[in-house]
Design a protein around this motif. Structure first.
Motif, PDB file in Angstrom:
ATOM      1  N   ILE A 108       0.838  -1.209   0.000  1.00  0.00           N
ATOM      2  CA  ILE A 108       0.000   0.000   0.000  1.00  0.00           C
ATOM      3  C   ILE A 108       0.870   1.255   0.000  1.00  0.00           C
ATOM      4  N   LEU A 109       1.883   1.287   0.851  1.00  0.00           N
ATOM      5  CA  LEU A 109       2.758   2.463   0.934  1.00  0.00           C
ATOM      6  C   LEU A 109       3.532   2.680  -0.363  1.00  0.00           C
ATOM      7  N   ALA A 110       4.046   1.601  -0.953  1.00  0.00           N
ATOM      8  CA  ALA A 110       4.807   1.729  -2.203  1.00  0.00           C
ATOM      9  C   ALA A 110       3.911   2.243  -3.331  1.00  0.00           C
ATOM     10  N   ILE A 111       2.759   1.629  -3.502  1.00  0.00           N
ATOM     11  CA  ILE A 111       1.849   2.052  -4.571  1.00  0.00           C
ATOM     12  C   ILE A 111       1.370   3.477  -4.325  1.00  0.00           C
ATOM     13  N   SER A 112       1.018   3.797  -3.094  1.00  0.00           N
ATOM     14  CA  SER A 112       0.533   5.149  -2.771  1.00  0.00           C
ATOM     15  C   SER A 112       1.583   6.211  -3.061  1.00  0.00           C
ATOM     16  N   LEU A 113       2.814   5.974  -2.643  1.00  0.00           N
ATOM     17  CA  LEU A 113       3.886   6.945  -2.886  1.00  0.00           C
ATOM     18  C   LEU A 113       4.111   7.144  -4.382  1.00  0.00           C
ATOM     19  N   LEU A 114       4.135   6.057  -5.123  1.00  0.00           N
ATOM     20  CA  LEU A 114       4.341   6.156  -6.571  1.00  0.00           C
ATOM     21  C   LEU A 114       3.146   6.808  -7.269  1.00  0.00           C
ATOM     22  N   MET A 115       1.942   6.475  -6.831  1.00  0.00           N
ATOM     23  CA  MET A 115       0.737   7.073  -7.421  1.00  0.00           C
ATOM     24  C   MET A 115       0.697   8.577  -7.158  1.00  0.00           C
ATOM     25  N   VAL A 116       0.963   8.979  -5.927  1.00  0.00           N
ATOM     26  CA  VAL A 116       0.954  10.402  -5.596  1.00  0.00           C
ATOM     27  C   VAL A 116       2.001  11.144  -6.419  1.00  0.00           C
ATOM     28  N   THR A 117       3.197  10.581  -6.516  1.00  0.00           N
ATOM     29  CA  THR A 117       4.259  11.221  -7.291  1.00  0.00           C
ATOM     30  C   THR A 117       3.842  11.393  -8.758  1.00  0.00           C
ATOM     31  N   GLY A 118       3.315  10.342  -9.347  1.00  0.00           N
ATOM     32  CA  GLY A 118       2.889  10.419 -10.746  1.00  0.00           C
ATOM     33  C   GLY A 118       1.711  11.345 -10.962  1.00  0.00           C
ATOM     34  N   MET A 119       0.710  11.247 -10.105  1.00  0.00           N
ATOM     35  CA  MET A 119      -0.482  12.084 -10.269  1.00  0.00           C
ATOM     36  C   MET A 119      -0.175  13.559 -10.026  1.00  0.00           C
ATOM     37  N   VAL A 120       0.663  13.860  -9.047  1.00  0.00           N
ATOM     38  CA  VAL A 120       1.050  15.255  -8.812  1.00  0.00           C
ATOM     39  C   VAL A 120       1.816  15.790 -10.021  1.00  0.00           C
ATOM     40  N   THR A 121       2.636  14.960 -10.625  1.00  0.00           N
ATOM     41  CA  THR A 121       3.396  15.378 -11.803  1.00  0.00           C
ATOM     42  C   THR A 121       2.463  15.798 -12.936  1.00  0.00           C
ATOM     43  N   PHE A 122       1.462  14.982 -13.240  1.00  0.00           N
ATOM     44  CA  PHE A 122       0.540  15.299 -14.336  1.00  0.00           C
ATOM     45  C   PHE A 122      -0.494  16.357 -13.945  1.00  0.00           C
ATOM     46  N   MET A 123      -1.037  16.246 -12.756  1.00  0.00           N
ATOM     47  CA  MET A 123      -2.112  17.170 -12.371  1.00  0.00           C
ATOM     48  C   MET A 123      -1.580  18.580 -12.089  1.00  0.00           C
ATOM     49  N   SER A 124      -0.301  18.719 -11.798  1.00  0.00           N
ATOM     50  CA  SER A 124       0.273  20.062 -11.655  1.00  0.00           C
ATOM     51  C   SER A 124       0.316  20.766 -13.012  1.00  0.00           C
ATOM     52  N   ILE A 125       0.524  20.017 -14.067  1.00  0.00           N
ATOM     53  CA  ILE A 125       0.436  20.589 -15.424  1.00  0.00           C
ATOM     54  C   ILE A 125      -1.001  21.020 -15.700  1.00  0.00           C
ATOM     55  N   PHE A 126      -1.950  20.151 -15.361  1.00  0.00           N
ATOM     56  CA  PHE A 126      -3.360  20.474 -15.537  1.00  0.00           C
ATOM     57  C   PHE A 126      -3.713  21.753 -14.769  1.00  0.00           C
ATOM     58  N   GLY A 127      -3.219  21.869 -13.551  1.00  0.00           N
ATOM     59  CA  GLY A 127      -3.476  23.063 -12.742  1.00  0.00           C
ATOM     60  C   GLY A 127      -2.937  24.329 -13.391  1.00  0.00           C
ATOM     61  N   LEU A 128      -1.752  24.235 -13.967  1.00  0.00           N
ATOM     62  CA  LEU A 128      -1.193  25.395 -14.676  1.00  0.00           C
ATOM     63  C   LEU A 128      -2.062  25.786 -15.873  1.00  0.00           C
ATOM     64  N   LEU A 129      -2.550  24.790 -16.589  1.00  0.00           N
ATOM     65  CA  LEU A 129      -3.384  25.070 -17.766  1.00  0.00           C
ATOM     66  C   LEU A 129      -4.754  25.636 -17.386  1.00  0.00           C
ATOM     67  N   MET A 130      -5.208  25.354 -16.186  1.00  0.00           N
ATOM     68  CA  MET A 130      -6.510  25.846 -15.732  1.00  0.00           C
ATOM     69  C   MET A 130      -6.442  27.280 -15.199  1.00  0.00           C
ATOM     70  N   ARG A 131      -5.250  27.791 -14.998  1.00  0.00           N
ATOM     71  CA  ARG A 131      -5.114  29.167 -14.494  1.00  0.00           C
ATOM     72  C   ARG A 131      -5.613  30.160 -15.543  1.00  0.00           C
ATOM     73  N   PRO A 132      -6.151  31.275 -15.088  1.00  0.00           N
ATOM     74  CA  PRO A 132      -6.643  32.275 -16.050  1.00  0.00           C
ATOM     75  C   PRO A 132      -5.524  32.870 -16.914  1.00  0.00           C
ATOM     76  N   GLU A 133      -4.322  32.949 -16.355  1.00  0.00           N
ATOM     77  CA  GLU A 133      -3.180  33.457 -17.130  1.00  0.00           C
ATOM     78  C   GLU A 133      -1.991  32.517 -16.932  1.00  0.00           C
ATOM     79  N   ILE A 134      -1.198  32.393 -17.974  1.00  0.00           N
ATOM     80  CA  ILE A 134       0.004  31.553 -17.891  1.00  0.00           C
ATOM     81  C   ILE A 134       1.108  32.385 -17.223  1.00  0.00           C
ATOM     82  N   PRO A 135       1.747  31.839 -16.190  1.00  0.00           N
ATOM     83  CA  PRO A 135       2.812  32.591 -15.514  1.00  0.00           C
ATOM     84  C   PRO A 135       3.996  32.866 -16.443  1.00  0.00           C
TER      85      PRO A 135
END
Length: 152
Positions: free
Chosen positions: A80-107
């Motif tokens: 559980i810990l191994a999968i969770s750590l890897l899942m969080v790392t991967g999802m944060v990597t992709f979803m942080s890009i999504f978050g940047l694209l959802m901003r009203p202006e690109i930094p």
């Protein structure tokens, strides 16, 4: 752990939905724009994108890597810990890009904004996953499995 495809989908949807809810709330609060309307507007696209990455890219890769790590495969906690750590790392990597694209202006400095966002998201997502979302999702799955087992 899910025993079949149906349980896997229910578990994945629950986990993904709760993580998107938690991280959306966190990110909106972080930028001082937390409101019910903004939360709901971002929830549907956030869930769709997160579920895609979870099921198509991050989930399969994280599980593959986790089972290749030198951990005790008989220890449910270590898995559980191994999968969770890897899942969080991967999802944060992709979803942080999504978050940047959802901003009203690109930094102006998008690379810096990405890495700052990645770090801020990781420090929130890991405890959210390990302490709240993971246990709730596993509890729901166990209740569902008991229900289905009693019907057999």
């Amino acid at each position: 752990m899910p025993r079949n495809k149906k349980e896997g989908i229910i578990f994945g949807v629950t986990m993904c939905f709760l993580m998107v809810c938690g991280m959306s709330t966190y990110n909106l609060a972080l930028v001082g724009k937390l409101s019910f309307a903004k939360f709901v507007i971002g929830l549907i696209p956030g869930f769709i994108v997160a579920f895609f990455f979870d099921t198509v890219i991050v989930g399969p890769v994280a599980k593959k890597i986790a089972f290749k790590l030198p951990i005790n495969k008989n220890s449910k906690l270590q898995i559980i810990l191994a999968i969770s750590l890897l899942m969080v790392t991967g999802m944060v990597t992709f979803m942080s890009i999504f978050g940047l694209l959802m901003r009203p202006e690109i930094p102006q400095n998008i690379v810096s904004a990405y890495f700052i966002g990645w770090g801020m998201n990781f420090i929130a997502a890991l405890p959210l996953q390990l302490l709240i979302v993971g246990p709730i999702s596993r509890l729901k799955l166990q209740m569902l499995q008991r229900y289905f087992d009693s019907k057999i």
